[in-house]
Motif scaffolding. Structure first.
Motif, PDB file in Angstrom:
ATOM      1  N   LEU A 147       0.817  -1.209   0.000  1.00  0.00           N
ATOM      2  CA  LEU A 147       0.000   0.000   0.000  1.00  0.00           C
ATOM      3  C   LEU A 147       0.852   1.261   0.000  1.00  0.00           C
ATOM      4  N   LEU A 148       1.950   1.263   0.745  1.00  0.00           N
ATOM      5  CA  LEU A 148       2.823   2.427   0.746  1.00  0.00           C
ATOM      6  C   LEU A 148       3.490   2.623  -0.606  1.00  0.00           C
ATOM      7  N   THR A 149       3.833   1.514  -1.270  1.00  0.00           N
ATOM      8  CA  THR A 149       4.413   1.637  -2.616  1.00  0.00           C
ATOM      9  C   THR A 149       3.414   2.297  -3.565  1.00  0.00           C
ATOM     10  N   ARG A 150       2.149   1.896  -3.467  1.00  0.00           N
ATOM     11  CA  ARG A 150       1.120   2.498  -4.335  1.00  0.00           C
ATOM     12  C   ARG A 150       0.941   3.976  -4.004  1.00  0.00           C
ATOM     13  N   LEU A 151       0.921   4.348  -2.719  1.00  0.00           N
ATOM     14  CA  LEU A 151       0.755   5.747  -2.345  1.00  0.00           C
ATOM     15  C   LEU A 151       1.974   6.582  -2.711  1.00  0.00           C
ATOM     16  N   ARG A 152       3.164   5.994  -2.591  1.00  0.00           N
ATOM     17  CA  ARG A 152       4.360   6.729  -3.011  1.00  0.00           C
ATOM     18  C   ARG A 152       4.303   7.041  -4.503  1.00  0.00           C
ATOM     19  N   ASP A 153       3.935   6.054  -5.312  1.00  0.00           N
ATOM     20  CA  ASP A 153       3.822   6.295  -6.761  1.00  0.00           C
ATOM     21  C   ASP A 153       2.759   7.347  -7.056  1.00  0.00           C
ATOM     22  N   THR A 154       1.657   7.330  -6.295  1.00  0.00           N
ATOM     23  CA  THR A 154       0.598   8.319  -6.496  1.00  0.00           C
ATOM     24  C   THR A 154       1.092   9.724  -6.166  1.00  0.00           C
ATOM     25  N   ALA A 155       1.794   9.861  -5.015  1.00  0.00           N
ATOM     26  CA  ALA A 155       2.299  11.181  -4.624  1.00  0.00           C
ATOM     27  C   ALA A 155       3.322  11.702  -5.618  1.00  0.00           C
ATOM     28  N   LEU A 156       4.221  10.841  -6.119  1.00  0.00           N
ATOM     29  CA  LEU A 156       5.224  11.277  -7.095  1.00  0.00           C
ATOM     30  C   LEU A 156       4.566  11.626  -8.428  1.00  0.00           C
ATOM     31  N   ALA A 157       3.522  10.862  -8.797  1.00  0.00           N
ATOM     32  CA  ALA A 157       2.817  11.181 -10.043  1.00  0.00           C
ATOM     33  C   ALA A 157       2.114  12.523  -9.935  1.00  0.00           C
ATOM     34  N   ALA A 238      10.245   7.595   3.792  1.00  0.00           N
ATOM     35  CA  ALA A 238      11.202   8.672   3.514  1.00  0.00           C
ATOM     36  C   ALA A 238      11.095   9.167   2.075  1.00  0.00           C
ATOM     37  N   GLU A 239      10.648   8.305   1.144  1.00  0.00           N
ATOM     38  CA  GLU A 239      10.549   8.689  -0.256  1.00  0.00           C
ATOM     39  C   GLU A 239       9.323   9.539  -0.561  1.00  0.00           C
ATOM     40  N   ILE A 240       8.344   9.584   0.346  1.00  0.00           N
ATOM     41  CA  ILE A 240       7.147  10.403   0.126  1.00  0.00           C
ATOM     42  C   ILE A 240       7.411  11.784   0.710  1.00  0.00           C
ATOM     43  N   PRO A 241       7.465  12.833  -0.091  1.00  0.00           N
ATOM     44  CA  PRO A 241       7.771  14.176   0.434  1.00  0.00           C
ATOM     45  C   PRO A 241       6.614  14.724   1.246  1.00  0.00           C
ATOM     46  N   GLU A 242       6.880  15.823   1.959  1.00  0.00           N
ATOM     47  CA  GLU A 242       5.831  16.438   2.779  1.00  0.00           C
ATOM     48  C   GLU A 242       4.678  16.920   1.916  1.00  0.00           C
ATOM     49  N   ALA A 243       4.995  17.450   0.723  1.00  0.00           N
ATOM     50  CA  ALA A 243       3.917  17.883  -0.161  1.00  0.00           C
ATOM     51  C   ALA A 243       3.052  16.707  -0.585  1.00  0.00           C
ATOM     52  N   GLY A 244       3.664  15.544  -0.789  1.00  0.00           N
ATOM     53  CA  GLY A 244       2.891  14.364  -1.135  1.00  0.00           C
ATOM     54  C   GLY A 244       1.993  13.915   0.005  1.00  0.00           C
ATOM     55  N   VAL A 245       2.502  13.984   1.240  1.00  0.00           N
ATOM     56  CA  VAL A 245       1.672  13.628   2.398  1.00  0.00           C
ATOM     57  C   VAL A 245       0.502  14.592   2.514  1.00  0.00           C
ATOM     58  N   ALA A 246       0.753  15.897   2.307  1.00  0.00           N
ATOM     59  CA  ALA A 246      -0.334  16.878   2.367  1.00  0.00           C
ATOM     60  C   ALA A 246      -1.374  16.608   1.287  1.00  0.00           C
ATOM     61  N   PHE A 247      -0.918  16.223   0.088  1.00  0.00           N
ATOM     62  CA  PHE A 247      -1.859  15.911  -0.991  1.00  0.00           C
ATOM     63  C   PHE A 247      -2.716  14.697  -0.646  1.00  0.00           C
ATOM     64  N   LEU A 248      -2.094  13.637  -0.076  1.00  0.00           N
ATOM     65  CA  LEU A 248      -2.864  12.443   0.286  1.00  0.00           C
ATOM     66  C   LEU A 248      -3.896  12.765   1.360  1.00  0.00           C
ATOM     67  N   ALA A 271     -11.129  19.176   9.663  1.00  0.00           N
ATOM     68  CA  ALA A 271     -10.985  18.225  10.771  1.00  0.00           C
ATOM     69  C   ALA A 271     -10.487  16.875  10.275  1.00  0.00           C
ATOM     70  N   VAL A 272     -11.030  16.428   9.118  1.00  0.00           N
ATOM     71  CA  VAL A 272     -10.581  15.140   8.576  1.00  0.00           C
ATOM     72  C   VAL A 272      -9.142  15.232   8.108  1.00  0.00           C
ATOM     73  N   ARG A 273      -8.768  16.352   7.520  1.00  0.00           N
ATOM     74  CA  ARG A 273      -7.384  16.506   7.045  1.00  0.00           C
ATOM     75  C   ARG A 273      -6.394  16.457   8.208  1.00  0.00           C
ATOM     76  N   ARG A 274      -6.718  17.139   9.301  1.00  0.00           N
ATOM     77  CA  ARG A 274      -5.830  17.092  10.473  1.00  0.00           C
ATOM     78  C   ARG A 274      -5.751  15.681  11.053  1.00  0.00           C
ATOM     79  N   THR A 275      -6.883  14.983  11.045  1.00  0.00           N
ATOM     80  CA  THR A 275      -6.871  13.595  11.550  1.00  0.00           C
ATOM     81  C   THR A 275      -5.953  12.713  10.711  1.00  0.00           C
ATOM     82  N   TRP A 276      -6.041  12.843   9.386  1.00  0.00           N
ATOM     83  CA  TRP A 276      -5.182  12.030   8.530  1.00  0.00           C
ATOM     84  C   TRP A 276      -3.712  12.386   8.693  1.00  0.00           C
ATOM     85  N   LEU A 277      -3.390  13.668   8.845  1.00  0.00           N
ATOM     86  CA  LEU A 277      -2.001  14.059   9.069  1.00  0.00           C
ATOM     87  C   LEU A 277      -1.485  13.507  10.396  1.00  0.00           C
TER      88      LEU A 277
END
Length: 562
Positions: A147-157, A238-248, A271-277
């Motif tokens: 799942l992290l591999t899929r999310l990393r590819d999504t954030a980089l894309a 470590a490969e998912i940047p902060e901008a990618g985490v914010a986007f997810l 509220a949901v965004r803060r919960t996910w972060l």
């Protein structure tokens, strides 16, 4: 049954209502109430609306518990239907009225109330939480990597400006959260049950001994998986940047707040965004260590690794316990068994005398004069004390209980001179050994025949080194190298093809044998200046004519073959 529901027995919780549906748990017949509530819950899960008392009785006959009379079940249902508890709703049963007298009989139908159902579900969840043992989920680690591999590819894309399927991304985030939650909760539950097993709290000893090997193998496999896949998860995070985490987090918040009420979408989205972060931060802290703290994965790996020797220690203690205790209480129990097995009192008295030896007066000292008088009288075992010669006891023993005359305490001996002599002797022996080592250093390869005459200390040390080197070389090898136990000396011995016989002379005898090249080097002392070795000199090969060299009882010099 005498349990009476008490009005207002349970106070309100912040004005939200009372906890009366839980009050029956504190009564003496609480287990019966619990069985009745389980039966009503089972009927509700089968979509049965109303239940008669006889149906509850039939359900209790098949739940594995003790048999309960129908009158007791009916009374329990009435108690549960009291307003102060409110677990059950009661309705008159008029469907079976066929005669006038039936109107005067109390026939009731019962149904779980909303409060009673909520209390029963809470108790079922409580029992499940206590009964679970948890698990160390290696498969969950593998799923998290996927799942992290899929999310990393999504954030980089997304960072590259490519299109992203928000529904798939949101589903991957939800799956990641569920798998991580299961992994963390099960790991905590499993390590808690593991600690109880190690402490033998609520543990079946025979079952523990039966599955100990599988348990240790299970721990070792999880430790390996956590080490490998934990490193992969840390790298993916470590490969998912902060901008990618914010986007997810923003993507998940956008989808989860889409159905919010009008005017509340913005607040719900934030509220949901803060919960996910916050949850992403918890995931990162679980797998990634920082200089300030260790990751939870590393701590879990350390606890699992420490559990293996703890389990082995428990197994060792259980085997020692099974082998038989050696404390005094176990000895007394064994002795009591022996007493019970004896047929007569005489045998028991003999066992008593043999075990405790308290019948003879062994604590009194007998003087030689008394022993001589007893021997002259030829006393038997049946002679009464009054007919035996008297035993004279010193008045000193009567006053103090001891014959010894207590005087001044013995002065503490001064060991200073003895310690100095021992230190001088140890220093002298150390200097002799060091001098002997320096005398046998070769400064390079050197034939044995060039050593000439050696003093006893040097020869004793040289002979030991030569014997070790010859033993290491064996009958077929041409060279060998050995080290002393302290690592200070290194001896290299090389066979000389067709060498003549060499002779080493000492005050205790002569050593003769085939000549070899020997190199004795020191790791701490500089090598002495050594002249060029002369040609090997052949010597006579005389037979052994006396004891081994170095013996103090050697009557005369003798030869020894290597």
């Amino acid at each position: 049954m005498t349990d009476q529901p008490t009005e207002n027995a349970t106070p309100a919780a912040d004005g939200q209502g009372s906890y009366g549906p839980f009050a029956y748990l504190a009564t003496p017949t609480g287990p019966l109430y619990r069985r009745v509530m389980r039966a009503l819950m089972a009927q509700k899960e089968r979509f049965t609306v109303h239940v008669r008392p006889e149906e509850v009785v039939e359900a209790l006959r098949t739940d594995g518990g003790a048999r309960v009379p129908e009158e007791a079940v009916a009374e329990a249902l009435e108690r549960l239907a009291q307003p102060s508890w409110g677990n059950v709703l009661a309705f008159p049963d008029s469907s079976r009225v066929t005669a006038l007298e039936d109107f005067y009989r109390r026939r009731m139908l019962y149904q779980l109330s909303r409060e009673g159902e909520a209390a029963e579900r809470a108790l079922a969840q409580y029992d499940a939480a206590l009964g679970t043992r948890g698990a160390l989920q290696s498969v969950a680690l593998e799923d998290i990597v996927v799942l992290l591999t899929r999310l990393r590819d999504t954030a980089l894309a997304h960072a590259a400006g490519e299109g992203v399927d928000t529904a798939v991304t949101h589903q991957a985030l939800r799956s990641l959260r569920e798998r991580f939650t299961e992994l963390a909760e099960n790991a905590v539950a499993f390590m808690g049950s593991m600690q109880r097993t190690i402490d033998l709290h609520d543990a079946d000893v025979e079952a523990f001994l039966a599955y100990k090997e599988e348990l240790i193998a299970y721990l070792e496999r999880f430790i390996h998986d956590l080490l490998t896949r934990g490193a992969a998860i840390s790298g993916l995070l470590a490969e998912i940047p902060e901008a990618g985490v914010a986007f997810l987090a923003a993507t998940a918040a956008e989808r989860e707040s889409a159905d919010a009420a009008p005017g509340e979408a913005a607040d719900a989205r934030e509220a949901v965004r803060r919960t996910w972060l916050r949850q992403w931060s918890g995931l990162t802290e679980w797998f990634v260590s920082t200089p300030a703290r260790e990751s939870e994965a590393k701590l879990l790996r350390a606890r699992a690794r420490a559990a293996i020797p703890a389990l082995l220690a428990v197994v060792r203690a259980l085997h020692e316990r099974a082998g038989g205790r050696t404390d005094r209480s176990e000895d007394f129990l064994t002795l009591a068994t022996w007493f019970a097995a004896l047929p007569t009192d005489g045998d028991r008295h003999r066992l008593w005398r043999s075990a405790f030896a308290l019948t003879p007066v062994r604590h009194l000292s007998v003087t030689p004069a008394t022993e001589e008088a007893w021997a002259a009288a030829e006393l038997g075992n049946a002679t009464p004390w009054e007919q035996a010669p008297a035993l004279e006891i010193s008045p000193q023993l009567r006053r103090s209980g001891s014959y010894e005359r207590r005087g001044k305490a013995v002065r503490v001996a001064d060991r200073t001179e003895g310690k100095r002599l021992l230190a001088d002797r140890a220093r002298h022996e150390s200097e002799q050994t060091a001098a002997a080592r320096s005398r046998i250093l070769t400064g390079g390869p050197r034939p044995l025949s060039s050593f000439g005459e050696l003093d006893p200390e040097a020869f004793r040390l040289f002979l030991g080194l030569l014997g070790d080197a010859l033993a290491a070389m064996g009958p077929t090898a041409d060279t060998s190298q050995v080290h002393t136990s302290d690592g200070e000396l290194t001896v290299t011995l090389t066979r000389i093809p067709g060498a003549a016989t060499m002779v080493l002379t000492t005050p205790d005898g002569r050593l003769s044998g085939p000549d070899h090249l020997v190199d004795i080097a020191s790791a701490t002392l500089p090598g002495p200046e050594v002249e060029a070795p002369p040609e090997p000199v052949a010597g006579p090969a005389d037979p052994v004519a006396g004891p081994a060299p170095g013996r103090e009882d050697s009557p005369a010099p003798a030869e020894v073959y290597a």
